[in-house]
Design a protein around this motif. Structure first.
Motif, PDB file in Angstrom:
ATOM      1  N   GLU A 288      72.212   2.909  62.775  1.00  0.00           N
ATOM      2  CA  GLU A 288      70.773   2.726  62.609  1.00  0.00           C
ATOM      3  C   GLU A 288      70.528   1.829  61.402  1.00  0.00           C
ATOM      4  O   GLU A 288      70.921   2.155  60.287  1.00  0.00           O
TER       5      GLU A 288
ATOM      6  N   GLU B  30      66.345  -0.023  63.864  1.00  0.00           N
ATOM      7  CA  GLU B  30      66.973  -0.512  65.084  1.00  0.00           C
ATOM      8  C   GLU B  30      68.360   0.096  65.240  1.00  0.00           C
ATOM      9  O   GLU B  30      69.015   0.444  64.262  1.00  0.00           O
ATOM     10  N   GLN B  31      68.805   0.213  66.478  1.00  0.00           N
ATOM     11  CA  GLN B  31      70.137   0.725  66.760  1.00  0.00           C
ATOM     12  C   GLN B  31      71.072  -0.422  67.118  1.00  0.00           C
ATOM     13  O   GLN B  31      70.750  -1.270  67.948  1.00  0.00           O
TER      14      GLN B  31
ATOM     15  N   LYS C 293      75.056  -1.412  68.227  1.00  0.00           N
ATOM     16  CA  LYS C 293      76.270  -0.879  68.827  1.00  0.00           C
ATOM     17  C   LYS C 293      77.495  -1.600  68.263  1.00  0.00           C
ATOM     18  O   LYS C 293      77.517  -2.820  68.137  1.00  0.00           O
TER      19      LYS C 293
ATOM     20  N   THR D 205      77.180   3.922  67.199  1.00  0.00           N
ATOM     21  CA  THR D 205      75.794   3.474  67.113  1.00  0.00           C
ATOM     22  C   THR D 205      75.315   3.604  65.678  1.00  0.00           C
ATOM     23  O   THR D 205      75.364   4.694  65.085  1.00  0.00           O
TER      24      THR D 205
ATOM     25  N   ALA E 127      74.476   6.910  63.772  1.00  0.00           N
ATOM     26  CA  ALA E 127      73.646   7.774  64.614  1.00  0.00           C
ATOM     27  C   ALA E 127      74.476   8.551  65.618  1.00  0.00           C
ATOM     28  O   ALA E 127      74.162   9.708  65.934  1.00  0.00           O
TER      29      ALA E 127
END
Length: 479
Positions: free
Chosen positions: A251, A255-256, A258, A249, A236
């Motif tokens: 996806e 949900e994202q 890290k 980031t 992302a």
């Protein structure tokens, strides 16, 4: 300012492996030749690709040389990796080969070398470094460079590519590789073996151009070396948090997630080097893959040829060399030589190596009816030399037409890049599987897998009930 006009038989644009092969061959065969190169002689292969990557892989192989040595009764040791010294080794390997590709060597052969970036100003004129070159024929061999995937924020960070990776002198704490193709997987495994934490992010399937059954074996081994491979991911955003701190980031299912790392290597494809060449003025047509060529490697301007990566298609150094031979025959000898890609080999130099030539099983099934092909397999574990050296992880697959014609072969395992070569010879020479099955292979060698898998083509018939009846009948006849 008056420009110097140079008239010549042949002008080669690009001093990479393909361009150098054309220039060296042409001048030694009597053609007046000019070579134009704006960057480093030797191109991508010598300076940023094949040579440095294989030197790094060799160092990484030595770093884990004693891994599993206990199985041989040898005490295992944990090596101390001096990363700057590893990269010094890479430098020295390049330096040892550089003289072969140098300006001095080619000028010694009789090639006029002009250092600068050329631009066409007319269909038969190239302007470079204060010169106007008017040539009877041109060969464009400008290669390719790293393509940036459409990842938000990527262009704003200090990422690495194959052109900058080997300048790095700090072992990454966590190397994040964007792209799970051959370059990405080779560099990922090398750095993991040298002590770095490594994560590979691949939008689709890692090593997707190879046979999926063989790829699975290779990827399992790469993961065992500590590389985390994330497939089917969507990036992302990428952001730089410090000089050596990056946040990516991802996806995943809405949900994202890290992910942080110290270095980011972009290895998500290549783009042809056509910008700035003035191809419109030369009447040379292009598309997204590169310069459009026919099967004689001629562009839309029949006085201009294109070879190697810039011509689209296979992006291998050995294809650039193959192309060089095709254009030399066309330009110097006026022979209508055409490319034939039926026996193109390619190798990914991970451990184990992954090698292919000709059609993969999937490609063969698309081209032929199900009952027209046979897929032959043989495991490394059934090879005595592999057992002696504990190199039993691997497999060979041969794709054969029911009439015995060899369509392709794939190998995953130790020395796969060496073992695939007889299959390339067989396919290019039109040999049938009987030729591979009947030659005498020295024992014990890994190369026996080629003979054994070929012999399995005849196993069903040799050990059939019909054969048994024939043999029993013949045994009753008098001598």
């Amino acid at each position: 300012m008056t420009k110097n006009i140079i008239k010549t038989d042949l002008c080669v644009i690009g001093g990479g492996s393909g361009g150098l092969s054309v220039a060296a061959g042409a001048v030694q065969m009597g053609a007046d030749t000019v070579l134009v190169e704006g960057g480093k002689m030797g191109g991508d292969c010598l300076n940023y690709g094949c040579v440095p990557s294989k030197a790094l892989l060799a160092a990484a192989k030595h770093a884990v040389a004693l891994k599993g040595a206990g199985n041989f009764g040898v005490q295992e040791l944990s090596p101390e990796v001096n990363y700057p010294a590893v990269m010094k080794h890479v430098e020295e390997v390049i330096a040892g080969i550089e003289p072969h590709d140098s300006v001095e060597r080619f000028e010694g052969l009789g090639v006029r070398v002009i250092q600068g970036y050329g631009k066409f100003t007319a269909p038969d004129c190239l302007e470079v470094a204060g010169h106007i070159i008017k040539a009877r024929r041109f060969v464009i061999a400008t290669g390719s460079s790293t393509a940036l995937p459409p990842v938000p924020g990527l262009s704003e960070i200090s990422y690495l590519t194959n052109e900058t990776l080997f300048e790095n002198r700090q072992l990454p704490d966590h190397l994040i590789v964007i792209g799970g193709g051959p370059i990405g997987m080779e560099m990922a495994q090398a750095h993991a073996r040298l002590g770095a934490k490594v994560t590979v992010l691949e939008a689709f399937k890692a090593l997707s151009k190879d046979d999926s059954e063989l790829t699975k074996i290779a990827l399992e081994c790469i993961r065992e070396d500590g590389v985390e491979i994330k497939e089917g991911v969507k990036i992302a955003h990428v952001a730089q948090k410090g000089q050596k701190s990056f946040e990516i980031t991802l996806e995943e299912e809405g949900e994202q997630i890290k992910l942080t790392g110290s270095h980011v290597l972009v290895a998500a494809g290549r783009k042809p080097n056509v910008a700035g060449l003035g191809l419109e003025a030369a009447g040379v047509e292009t598309n997204k893959a590169g310069i459009i060529v026919d099967n004689r490697l001629r562009t839309s301007n029949k006085k201009i040829f294109a070879i190697g990566d810039v011509a689209g298609g296979y992006q291998f150094t050995h294809i650039a060399g193959y192309h060089a031979g095709i254009v030399i025959r066309n330009i110097l000898f006026k022979l209508p030589a055409k490319v034939n890609y039926d026996a193109v080999p390619w190798v990914t130099y991970t451990s184990p190596e992954l090698a292919n030539v000709g059609l993969t099983e999937a490609a063969a099934r698309e081209r032929y009816d199900e009952d027209q092909i046979k897929v032959l397999k043989f495991e490394y574990a059934e090879n005595d030399r592999a057992r002696a050296e504990l190199l039993t992880t691997g497999m060979i697959k041969a794709i054969v037409h029911k009439n015995g014609k060899i369509l392709g072969a794939g190998i995953v395992g130790a020395q796969a890049g060496e073992l695939i070569q007889p299959w390339g010879l067989a396919i290019s020479s039109g040999l049938k599987i009987s030729s591979m099955a009947s030659y005498i292979s020295p024992y014990p060698t890994l190369g026996e897998i080629n003979k054994r898998v070929a012999g399995s083509f005849y196993t069903p018939k040799l050990f059939s009930e019909r054969t048994r009846k024939v043999v029993k009948f013949l045994q009753r006849l008098p001598f």
